[in-house]
Design a protein around this motif. Structure first.
Motif, PDB file in Angstrom:
ATOM      1  N   ASP A 171       0.922  -1.517  -0.145  1.00 31.94           N
ATOM      2  CA  ASP A 171      -0.007   0.141  -0.159  1.00 31.94           C
ATOM      3  C   ASP A 171       0.930   1.391  -0.193  1.00 31.94           C
ATOM      4  OD1 ASP A 171      -2.089  -1.270  -0.077  1.00 31.94           O
ATOM      5  OD2 ASP A 171      -2.805  -1.648   2.339  1.00 31.94           O
ATOM      6  N   GLY A 172       2.109   0.539  -0.139  1.00 36.78           N
ATOM      7  CA  GLY A 172       3.061   1.966  -0.175  1.00 36.78           C
ATOM      8  C   GLY A 172       3.326   3.263   1.525  1.00 36.78           C
ATOM      9  N   ALA A 173       2.412   2.349   2.783  1.00 39.22           N
ATOM     10  CA  ALA A 173       2.779   3.203   3.762  1.00 39.22           C
ATOM     11  C   ALA A 173       4.585   2.957   4.400  1.00 39.22           C
ATOM     12  CB  ALA A 173       1.975   2.454   4.496  1.00 39.22           C
ATOM     13  N   ILE A 174       4.640   1.751   3.950  1.00 35.24           N
ATOM     14  CA  ILE A 174       6.345   1.006   4.342  1.00 35.24           C
ATOM     15  C   ILE A 174       6.977   1.680   3.679  1.00 35.24           C
ATOM     16  CG2 ILE A 174       7.823  -0.584   5.402  1.00 35.24           C
ATOM     17  CD1 ILE A 174       5.721  -1.425   7.285  1.00 35.24           C
ATOM     18  N   ASN A 175       8.213   1.932   3.012  1.00 40.30           N
ATOM     19  CA  ASN A 175       8.734   1.788   2.336  1.00 40.30           C
ATOM     20  C   ASN A 175       9.997   0.905   1.661  1.00 40.30           C
ATOM     21  OD1 ASN A 175       8.308   4.894   3.241  1.00 40.30           O
ATOM     22  ND2 ASN A 175       9.259   5.349   1.256  1.00 40.30           N
ATOM     23  N   VAL A 176      10.484   0.074   2.851  1.00 37.60           N
ATOM     24  CA  VAL A 176      10.748  -0.694   2.582  1.00 37.60           C
ATOM     25  C   VAL A 176      10.932  -1.645   3.580  1.00 37.60           C
ATOM     26  CG1 VAL A 176      13.242   0.267   3.475  1.00 37.60           C
ATOM     27  CG2 VAL A 176      13.603  -2.172   1.825  1.00 37.60           C
ATOM     28  N   ASP A 177      11.147  -3.169   3.699  1.00 34.82           N
ATOM     29  CA  ASP A 177      11.473  -3.957   5.066  1.00 34.82           C
ATOM     30  C   ASP A 177      11.972  -5.311   4.636  1.00 34.82           C
ATOM     31  OD1 ASP A 177      10.239  -5.018   7.229  1.00 34.82           O
ATOM     32  OD2 ASP A 177       8.155  -5.182   6.789  1.00 34.82           O
ATOM     33  N   ILE A 178      13.644  -4.871   5.843  1.00 32.97           N
ATOM     34  CA  ILE A 178      14.520  -6.009   5.590  1.00 32.97           C
ATOM     35  C   ILE A 178      13.821  -7.442   5.546  1.00 32.97           C
ATOM     36  CG2 ILE A 178      16.361  -6.149   5.752  1.00 32.97           C
ATOM     37  CD1 ILE A 178      15.632  -3.833   4.383  1.00 32.97           C
ATOM     38  N   GLU A 179      13.426  -8.488   4.943  1.00 30.94           N
ATOM     39  CA  GLU A 179      13.124  -9.212   5.848  1.00 30.94           C
ATOM     40  C   GLU A 179      14.239  -9.975   6.907  1.00 30.94           C
ATOM     41  OE1 GLU A 179      10.970 -13.918   3.650  1.00 30.94           O
ATOM     42  OE2 GLU A 179      12.992 -12.982   2.856  1.00 30.94           O
ATOM     43  N   CYS A 180      13.075 -10.519   7.994  1.00 31.85           N
ATOM     44  CA  CYS A 180      14.089 -11.907   8.778  1.00 31.85           C
ATOM     45  C   CYS A 180      13.517 -12.790   8.822  1.00 31.85           C
ATOM     46  CB  CYS A 180      13.731 -10.748  10.534  1.00 31.85           C
ATOM     47  SG  CYS A 180      14.873 -11.604  11.172  1.00 31.85           S
ATOM     48  N   ASN A 181      13.736 -14.033   8.736  1.00 31.69           N
ATOM     49  CA  ASN A 181      13.113 -15.580   8.354  1.00 31.69           C
ATOM     50  C   ASN A 181      12.749 -15.372   9.500  1.00 31.69           C
ATOM     51  OD1 ASN A 181      12.154 -17.753   7.721  1.00 31.69           O
ATOM     52  ND2 ASN A 181      13.792 -18.386   6.350  1.00 31.69           N
ATOM     53  N   PRO A 182      11.742 -16.585  10.244  1.00 29.32           N
ATOM     54  CA  PRO A 182      11.841 -17.217  12.200  1.00 29.32           C
ATOM     55  C   PRO A 182      11.386 -18.578  11.154  1.00 29.32           C
ATOM     56  CG  PRO A 182      10.249 -16.067  10.633  1.00 29.32           C
ATOM     57  CD  PRO A 182      10.412 -15.776   9.729  1.00 29.32           C
ATOM     58  N   ASN A 183      11.535 -18.891  10.425  1.00 30.39           N
ATOM     59  CA  ASN A 183      11.496 -20.536  10.253  1.00 30.39           C
ATOM     60  C   ASN A 183      12.545 -21.149  10.136  1.00 30.39           C
ATOM     61  OD1 ASN A 183       8.295 -20.266   9.657  1.00 30.39           O
ATOM     62  ND2 ASN A 183       8.735 -19.208   7.339  1.00 30.39           N
ATOM     63  N   GLN A 184      13.163 -21.060  11.060  1.00 33.55           N
ATOM     64  CA  GLN A 184      14.486 -21.962  11.597  1.00 33.55           C
ATOM     65  C   GLN A 184      13.972 -23.405  12.686  1.00 33.55           C
ATOM     66  OE1 GLN A 184      15.996 -19.167  14.326  1.00 33.55           O
ATOM     67  NE2 GLN A 184      16.044 -17.510  12.593  1.00 33.55           N
ATOM     68  N   GLY A 185      13.157 -23.613  12.501  1.00 29.05           N
ATOM     69  CA  GLY A 185      12.977 -25.341  13.323  1.00 29.05           C
ATOM     70  C   GLY A 185      13.358 -26.627  11.526  1.00 29.05           C
ATOM     71  N   GLU A 186      13.145 -26.018  10.812  1.00 29.22           N
ATOM     72  CA  GLU A 186      13.894 -26.993   9.461  1.00 29.22           C
ATOM     73  C   GLU A 186      14.983 -27.034   9.934  1.00 29.22           C
ATOM     74  OE1 GLU A 186      11.958 -28.959   7.497  1.00 29.22           O
ATOM     75  OE2 GLU A 186      10.159 -28.590   8.826  1.00 29.22           O
TER      76      GLU A 186
END
Ligand code: GYE
Length: 341
Positions: A285-300
């Protein structure tokens, strides 16, 4: 049909039959259950997990990933403990895992320092310790076998590089830029790394003014509170760097309430971390300019590490999970639909 007395007689009868049954088969029954529990544990790998808390959407997803990995079907017996953001609770949990003689200890350290003694105790008990998500700051690296998590410093640099590019795109690279930073839990690896990584890039730009960096504990409530004080203190904020999405949600509320606008076409640019589904909707929607992903799927990843340890294969000291950077350009429908957290 029956009178009150008959009910009484029936009840006493049932009680008698039950008592007789318990006397005859009870002890057998309980021994069976005990034996089964014993066998169950004997054939399974017992893992004690000390999660640091439940402060954010990221944390909830991380917990789910662990719980979905260490299932009975996968051959595990999971003892899970939530430390509610307190290091002393984590210390207690780890000590209880040691006294229960679990096969592996996994923990996500709330802060980096203060773990030597308990890790030494685990080492002496011969229990391998695997770090999840965050790191510990210890001199003797043999106190843990490996870590699975993110490269937080790199995440911080990614945020800085995005801002560099964006300022060039907007023809503002020589103008002064006022930045405030909402920091996560003080002394946590994610806070330390993200702050340091961003600072490395910021240091190269004399026109980037970091007005203030303040801790907002990775929560939405605190994010809003700290953002309010920033807005009161500094009338000309150009960029908010918020070290997780939950704080971002709170900060955006505060900015809107102050009458200012956010995002791609707004007064204040928003840089966030984690890339939760709700935040990606806001990127779209353009409200956040950029989101740096942090991956929580660490179980595997943790399952793989334990498989290697069980097979006595050599393992690395550090495993990084895969992560992306999201802007309005690459948050597609496919990305949004694929997000499970
Ligand atoms: O970014 C934040 C959480 O350590 C990566 O902790 C984790 C951070 C995550 O509370 O949302």
């Amino acid at each position: 049909m029956f009178g009150k007395r008959s009910y009484g007689v029936i009840a006493v009868g049932i009680l008698l039959v039950m008592t007789l049954f318990l006397l005859l088969f009870g002890s057998r029954l309980f021994t069976d259950i005990e034996e089964e529990a014993h066998i169950t544990q004997e054939n399974r790998i017992v893992v004690g997990v000390s999660q640091l808390g439940s402060e954010s959407g990221w944390r909830t997803a991380n917990t789910e990933s662990v719980q979905n990995a260490f299932t009975q079907q996968n051959g595990y017996f999971l003892i899970f403990h939530n430390a509610r953001q307190k290091q002393e609770n984590q210390l207690k949990a780890i000590r209880s895992f040691i006294s229960q003689r679990v096969d592996y200890i996994i923990f996500s350290p709330v802060v980096e320092t203060g773990w030597e003694t308990v890790l030494q105790e685990a080492k002496e008990a011969g229990i391998p310790v695997i770090l999840m998500d965050r790191k510990v700051d210890v001199e003797d690296e043999s106190l843990y076998v490996t870590c699975v998590g993110s490269d937080f410093e790199e995440e911080g640099e990614k945020a800085g590089h995005w801002l560099e590019g964006e300022l060039v795109r907007q023809n503002r690279s020589s103008q002064s830029v006022n930045i405030v930073i909402l920091a996560g839990t003080e002394g946590s690896s994610s806070q330390i790394g993200r702050s340091a990584g961003f600072a490395t890039v910021a240091d190269r730009h004399g026109n980037w003014n970091i007005l203030e960096e303040k801790c907002a504990e990775f929560t939405s409530t605190k994010g809003k509170e700290v953002m309010k004080t920033f807005l009161r203190r500094y009338p000309d904020i150009d960029v908010v760097v918020s070290q997780n999405d939950d704080m971002t949600f709170g900060a955006i509320e505060a900015i809107k309430e102050s009458g200012r606008t956010v995002g791609v076409n707004g007064d204040i640019m928003i840089i966030s971390y984690d890339a939760l589904g709700d935040a990606l909707e806001m990127v779209a929607d353009g409200a956040i300019n950029v989101d740096i992903e942090c991956n929580p799927n660490q179980g595997e990843y943790l399952l793989e590490v334990i498989d290697m340890l069980e097979a006595e294969e050599p393992i690395e000291k550090r495993y990084y999970v895969e992560e992306d950077v999201f802007t309005i350009e690459n948050v597609t429908e496919e990305v949004l639909n694929g997000r499970t957290y």
